[in-house]
Write a protein that holds these residues in place. Structure first.
Motif, mmCIF file in Angstrom:
data_model
loop_
_atom_site.group_PDB
_atom_site.id
_atom_site.type_symbol
_atom_site.label_atom_id
_atom_site.label_comp_id
_atom_site.label_asym_id
_atom_site.label_seq_id
_atom_site.Cartn_x
_atom_site.Cartn_y
_atom_site.Cartn_z
ATOM 1 N N LYS A 1 0.543 -1.106 0.460
ATOM 2 C CA LYS A 1 -0.343 -0.420 0.280
ATOM 3 C C LYS A 1 0.749 1.520 -0.069
ATOM 4 C CE LYS A 1 -3.456 -2.662 -0.006
ATOM 5 N NZ LYS A 1 -5.168 -2.606 -1.292
ATOM 6 N N TYR A 2 0.826 2.003 -1.159
ATOM 7 C CA TYR A 2 1.475 3.519 -0.924
ATOM 8 C C TYR A 2 0.940 4.293 -2.185
ATOM 9 C CZ TYR A 2 2.686 1.749 -5.870
ATOM 10 O OH TYR A 2 2.727 1.601 -7.295
ATOM 11 N N THR A 3 1.415 5.659 -1.125
ATOM 12 C CA THR A 3 0.684 6.977 -2.290
ATOM 13 C C THR A 3 1.902 7.181 -3.172
ATOM 14 O OG1 THR A 3 1.542 8.131 -0.249
ATOM 15 C CG2 THR A 3 -1.641 6.760 -1.308
ATOM 16 N N GLU A 4 2.204 8.631 -4.118
ATOM 17 C CA GLU A 4 2.930 9.158 -4.581
ATOM 18 C C GLU A 4 3.720 9.880 -3.940
ATOM 19 O OE1 GLU A 4 4.917 11.004 -7.585
ATOM 20 O OE2 GLU A 4 3.515 8.794 -7.790
ATOM 21 N N LYS A 5 2.740 10.674 -2.114
ATOM 22 C CA LYS A 5 2.558 11.319 -1.486
ATOM 23 C C LYS A 5 4.371 10.830 -0.748
ATOM 24 C CE LYS A 5 1.233 14.012 2.133
ATOM 25 N NZ LYS A 5 0.275 14.469 2.844
ATOM 26 N N ASP A 6 3.885 8.483 -0.357
ATOM 27 C CA ASP A 6 4.813 8.583 0.280
ATOM 28 C C ASP A 6 6.031 8.245 -0.348
ATOM 29 O OD1 ASP A 6 3.362 8.068 2.265
ATOM 30 O OD2 ASP A 6 2.164 5.854 1.223
ATOM 31 N N PHE A 7 5.865 8.491 -1.569
ATOM 32 C CA PHE A 7 7.084 8.041 -2.742
ATOM 33 C C PHE A 7 7.899 9.394 -3.162
ATOM 34 C CE2 PHE A 7 9.352 8.133 -7.320
ATOM 35 C CZ PHE A 7 10.144 7.441 -6.604
ATOM 36 N N SER B 1 8.318 11.566 -1.032
ATOM 37 C CA SER B 1 8.397 12.447 0.453
ATOM 38 C C SER B 1 9.924 11.275 1.435
ATOM 39 C CB SER B 1 7.152 11.545 1.625
ATOM 40 O OG SER B 1 7.370 10.498 1.901
ATOM 41 N N LEU B 2 10.102 10.843 0.257
ATOM 42 C CA LEU B 2 11.780 10.419 0.067
ATOM 43 C C LEU B 2 12.474 11.352 -0.067
ATOM 44 C CD1 LEU B 2 11.361 6.282 -0.746
ATOM 45 C CD2 LEU B 2 11.678 7.017 1.442
ATOM 46 N N PHE B 3 12.409 12.378 -1.204
ATOM 47 C CA PHE B 3 13.123 12.916 -1.428
ATOM 48 C C PHE B 3 13.898 13.616 -1.053
ATOM 49 C CE2 PHE B 3 10.888 11.884 -5.842
ATOM 50 C CZ PHE B 3 12.182 10.209 -5.932
ATOM 51 N N PHE B 4 12.852 14.424 0.322
ATOM 52 C CA PHE B 4 13.337 15.722 1.068
ATOM 53 C C PHE B 4 13.913 15.045 2.514
ATOM 54 C CE2 PHE B 4 8.232 16.227 -0.784
ATOM 55 C CZ PHE B 4 8.874 17.360 -1.582
ATOM 56 N N ILE B 5 14.821 15.665 2.031
ATOM 57 C CA ILE B 5 16.499 14.978 3.338
ATOM 58 C C ILE B 5 16.644 16.086 3.634
ATOM 59 C CG2 ILE B 5 16.541 12.707 1.667
ATOM 60 C CD1 ILE B 5 19.007 14.118 0.716
ATOM 61 N N LYS B 6 17.604 15.738 5.132
ATOM 62 C CA LYS B 6 17.894 17.148 5.564
ATOM 63 C C LYS B 6 19.498 17.014 5.510
ATOM 64 C CE LYS B 6 14.196 17.477 8.558
ATOM 65 N NZ LYS B 6 13.822 17.028 10.485
ATOM 66 N N SER B 7 20.022 16.225 5.317
ATOM 67 C CA SER B 7 21.902 16.024 5.194
ATOM 68 C C SER B 7 21.993 14.865 3.884
ATOM 69 C CB SER B 7 22.459 15.178 6.474
ATOM 70 O OG SER B 7 23.102 15.092 6.262
ATOM 71 N N SER B 8 23.262 15.582 3.445
ATOM 72 C CA SER B 8 23.574 14.649 1.905
ATOM 73 C C SER B 8 24.234 13.665 2.494
ATOM 74 C CB SER B 8 24.684 15.639 1.243
ATOM 75 O OG SER B 8 25.680 15.886 1.706
ATOM 76 N N ASN B 9 24.615 12.761 3.915
ATOM 77 C CA ASN B 9 25.479 11.851 4.687
ATOM 78 C C ASN B 9 24.495 10.543 4.474
ATOM 79 O OD1 ASN B 9 25.505 10.224 7.612
ATOM 80 N ND2 ASN B 9 28.021 10.891 7.209
ATOM 81 N N SER B 10 25.021 9.479 3.883
ATOM 82 C CA SER B 10 24.339 7.906 4.328
ATOM 83 C C SER B 10 23.469 7.964 5.420
ATOM 84 C CB SER B 10 24.717 7.361 3.155
ATOM 85 O OG SER B 10 26.311 6.681 3.789
ATOM 86 N N ALA C 1 10.160 3.963 2.924
ATOM 87 C CA ALA C 1 10.491 4.701 3.380
ATOM 88 C C ALA C 1 11.333 2.691 4.792
ATOM 89 C CB ALA C 1 10.826 5.575 4.847
ATOM 90 N N LYS C 2 9.412 2.546 4.693
ATOM 91 C CA LYS C 2 10.006 1.238 5.796
ATOM 92 C C LYS C 2 10.657 0.162 5.358
ATOM 93 C CE LYS C 2 6.916 -1.914 8.998
ATOM 94 N NZ LYS C 2 5.720 -1.846 8.781
ATOM 95 N N ILE D 1 20.215 4.572 -4.234
ATOM 96 C CA ILE D 1 19.388 5.741 -3.702
ATOM 97 C C ILE D 1 19.376 7.012 -2.780
ATOM 98 C CG2 ILE D 1 17.081 5.783 -1.966
ATOM 99 C CD1 ILE D 1 16.947 2.428 -2.075
ATOM 100 N N CYS D 2 20.746 7.477 -2.307
ATOM 101 C CA CYS D 2 20.925 7.730 -1.571
ATOM 102 C C CYS D 2 21.599 9.320 -2.882
ATOM 103 C CB CYS D 2 22.037 7.667 -0.433
ATOM 104 S SG CYS D 2 21.811 7.445 0.965
ATOM 105 N N ASP D 3 22.259 8.648 -3.668
ATOM 106 C CA ASP D 3 22.883 9.857 -4.194
ATOM 107 C C ASP D 3 21.637 9.738 -5.272
ATOM 108 O OD1 ASP D 3 25.457 8.985 -3.543
ATOM 109 O OD2 ASP D 3 26.189 7.078 -5.580
ATOM 110 N N ALA D 4 20.897 9.305 -5.666
ATOM 111 C CA ALA D 4 19.737 9.782 -6.953
ATOM 112 C C ALA D 4 18.990 10.535 -6.298
ATOM 113 C CB ALA D 4 18.117 8.363 -7.328
ATOM 114 N N ILE D 5 19.015 10.763 -4.302
ATOM 115 C CA ILE D 5 18.104 11.186 -3.529
ATOM 116 C C ILE D 5 19.058 13.191 -3.841
ATOM 117 C CG2 ILE D 5 16.982 12.721 -1.752
ATOM 118 C CD1 ILE D 5 15.963 9.078 -1.230
#
Length: 500
Positions: free
Chosen positions: A212-218, A220-229, A245-246, A262-266
Motif C-alpha cells: 500500500k503506497y501513494t505518490e506522496k509516500d514516494f 516524501s523520500l526526496f525531502f532529506i536534511k543531510s547528504s550523509n548516507s 521508507a520502511k 538511492i542516496c546518490d539519486a535523491i
C-alpha cells in the motif's frame, strides 16, 4: 540578487563582487568598461525572455556584444572561458502575499541545499565551438556545499561533484531551447527518480499489489536534511508511517550498494531542484530589471496616436506618450505629483484622435516639449520609468533594478543636480510599498555626484544605501574599485588623478 561578478569579459578580467545597493554610481572615463557591465542587464533580460539555442543572447536592439569571440577578453586566462557570477539571497519568507507570482521561491525553502544557508553563489563559465556559445561549467557555493557541474564538449555527459564527491553513474546532459539562465537536464533511463523507483521495485517484487503506497509516500523520500548516507538512513527509519521508507530500511542496511545508489539519486534530485530555484531566482531578477539608453528618444511636435495600451517604458523612452495616456486618473495624478515634486514641472497630453502633443508647464507657462530645450525630452523618460517601477514594488524577495546610462546628457548643471531628487523620491515611493528599488547610474557629472553627497550630508538618504564603483582602464584591462560615501557625503578612496 545581491552581487554580480564578471571574468574575462571584454576589458574586465575580474570585476570582483559588484554588490548592489539602493543607489550605485558607476564612474570612469570613456571606454573604461562601464558599458560592458551595465549592458549585461538588458542582455540577461532578453536571454531569460527568449528561447535560445545557447546560454545567452549576445545582441539585441539596445546592446550589441557581437558573439563569444567578440565578448571574450583578449587578455583572457588560459581556460578561455567567460564567467558570469551571481550571489542571491535564499528564501526567508518575507512576502506574505499569496497572489505574488514571484514568490514561487518559498516552495524551495525545504530543499537540502537551502537549509542553514542565507545566500548562494552561482558562477556560469561559457565557452564556444563551431555551433556557437555553450555552458561549460557551473560552480555553486551554498552553505557547507561546494558544487561543480562541467563538460568539456557541448554534447558530453555532465561531470557532477558535491564537496569533491563525484556522481558519475547517473548520466545527464544539458539541453537548450529553454527560457532562463540554465539549460534543462536530460537523462537516460537511469535518471535519478527512476533509479530510486527501480531499486524499490526490485524489493517489492511479487508483493507489489499488496504493497500500500501513494505518490506522496514516494515523493516524501526526496525531502532529506543531510547528504550523509547514515543521516538519510536514520531519517528513513524515523518515517514509520511511510511504506517506502520502511521497506528500504528493512531490506537494506546503510552501507549496501543499493541504498547508496538511492542516496546518490535523491541528492541529485535535490541538486536539480536547487538549480531550478537558482535559475528562476536569477531569471526573475533580470526580468524585473529596466534599462535606459544614454541617447533617448527625440520627441516631435506632433506624435501619431497609436492607441496602444502601455505598461512599461522602453529603453529609449519613445513610448512615454502612450504610457501617460494608458494611466488611470488616480495613477495620472500620482505621476503628475511626482514630476512636480521632483522637477517642478507638470505634463499634459493634448491633441485630436490622430495626433497628440506633449506640453510641459513650468513657471506659469505651457509649451510644447520641443520648444523648451532638449533637456526635458531627455529627462522625461527617466522620470517616467522611475515613477512607474517604484509604484510596481511590493514587499517581496525581489526588488526591481533600474540601469541608466548618462542620465545627465543635455542637462544644465542645475538640472543635473536636480536628477538626485528624482532618484531619492523614487526610492522613497518604493519604500512605502515595502521594497526599495535598486538604481545603477553611470554618470560623468560631478554635479550629480556632489549633489548626492550633499543629500547624504543633509540626511535625505543614508550613506549605507549608496555604493560607488570606479572604473579605470590601463593597458587594455579594466580595474574596478569599490568605495562609498561617508556620513558627511564625501566619497572615500578617490584614486589619484581619477578626474584628470
Amino acid at each position: 540578487m545581491r552581487a554580480i561578478r564578471i571574468k574575462n569579459f571584454r576589458s574586465i578580467l575580474d570585476s570582483g563582487d559588484i554588490k548592489l545597493n539602493n543607489i550605485n554610481l558607476v564612474l570612469g572615463k570613456n571606454s573604461s568598461g562601464k558599458s560592458s557591465f551595465l549592458r549585461l542587464f538588458p542582455m540577461f533580460k532578453q536571454t531569460v525572455r527568449n528561447e535560445l539555442r545557447g546560454p545567452v543572447l549576445w545582441f539585441d536592439d539596445s546592446y550589441d556584444f557581437g558573439n563569444f569571440s567578440n565578448a571574450i577578453s583578449r587578455y583572457a586566462t588560459s581556460d578561455k572561458n567567460i564567467m558570469f557570477g551571481f550571489t542571491v539571497d535564499l528564501p526567508n519568507k518575507k512576502c506574505a502575499s499569496e497572489k505574488c507570482s514571484d514568490c514561487f521561491i518559498y516552495q524551495y525553502s525545504d530543499n537540502l541545499f537551502c537549509k542553514n544557508a542565507e545566500q548562494a553563489s552561482l558562477d556560469l563559465y561559457l565557452s564556444s565551438d563551431n555551433n556557437g556559445t555553450f555552458l561549460q561549467k557551473i560552480k555553486v557555493k551554498v552553505g557547507e556545499y561546494n558544487i561543480s557541474l562541467k563538460i568539456k564538449n557541448r554534447n558530453d555527459n555532465i561531470d557532477i561533484s558535491i564537496n569533491n564527491i563525484h556522481y558519475d553513474h547517473i548520466l545527464l546532459k544539458w539541453r537548450y531551447n529553454t527560457k532562463g539562465i540554465l539549460p534543462d537536464f536530460v537523462g537516460t533511463s537511469d535518471n535519478p527518480s527512476k533509479t530510486v523507483s527501480q531499486i524499490i521495485n526490485e524489493y517489492i517484487g511479487n508483493n507489489k499489489e499488496q504493497f500500500k503506497y501513494t505518490e506522496k509516500d514516494f515523493r516524501s523520500l526526496f525531502f532529506i536534511k543531510s547528504s550523509n548516507s547514515k543521516d538519510i538512513y536514520a531519517q528513513f527509519k524515523r518515517k514509520r508511517n511511510n511504506n517506502f521508507a520502511k521497506l528500504i530500511t528493512e531490506s537494506l542496511d546503510c552501507n549496501s550498494p543499493d541504498f547508496l545508489k538511492i542516496c546518490d539519486a535523491i541528492i541529485l534530485l535535490n541538486l536539480m531542484e536547487f538549480l531550478l530555484f537558482m535559475d528562476k531566482s536569477i531569471s526573475t531578477d533580470f526580468s524585473k530589471s529596466y534599462y535606459m539608453t544614454p541617447l533617448r528618444y527625440s520627441f516631435a511636435r506632433y506624435i501619431r496616436n497609436k492607441e496602444l495600451s502601455v505598461d512599461n517604458i522602453e529603453p529609449s523612452g519613445k513610448n512615454v506618450m502612450e504610457y501617460i495616456m494608458s494611466l488611470g486618473e488616480d495613477e495620472k495624478q500620482s505621476y503628475m505629483s511626482f514630476l512636480e515634486q521632483s522637477l517642478d514641472i507638470y505634463i499634459t497630453v493634448e491633441g485630436n484622435d490622430e495626433n497628440k502633443s506633449i506640453f510641459i508647464q513650468k513657471d506659469g507657462e505651457k509649451d510644447n516639449i520641443i520648444d523648451i530645450g532638449y533637456g526635458y525630452s531627455q529627462i522625461l523618460p527617466i522620470a517616467t520609468m522611475l515613477w512607474d517601477v517604484a509604484n510596481k514594488q511590493h514587499k517581496c524577495e525581489f526588488s526591481e533594478i533600474i540601469v541608466i546610462e548618462q542620465p545627465e546628457i543635455h542637462l544644465h548643471p542645475s538640472m543635473q543636480s536636480q536628477l538626485v531628487n528624482l532618484f531619492i523620491n523614487a526610492i522613497s515611493i518604493s519604500k512605502k510599498h515595502g521594497n526599495p528599488i535598486k538604481l545603477i547610474l553611470e554618470t560623468h557629472s560631478s554635479y550629480l555626484v556632489n549633489q548626492l553627497g550633499k543629500c547624504i550630508r543633509n540626511k535625505l538618504i543614508s550613506s549605507d544605501t549608496t555604493s560607488v564603483y570606479l572604473f579605470e582602464k590601463s593597458k587594455g584591462i579594466t580595474d574596478i574599485t569599490a568605495t562609498n560615501y561617508d556620513e558627511n557625503g564625501r566619497i572615500q578612496r578617490w584614486p589619484i588623478g581619477f578626474l584628470d
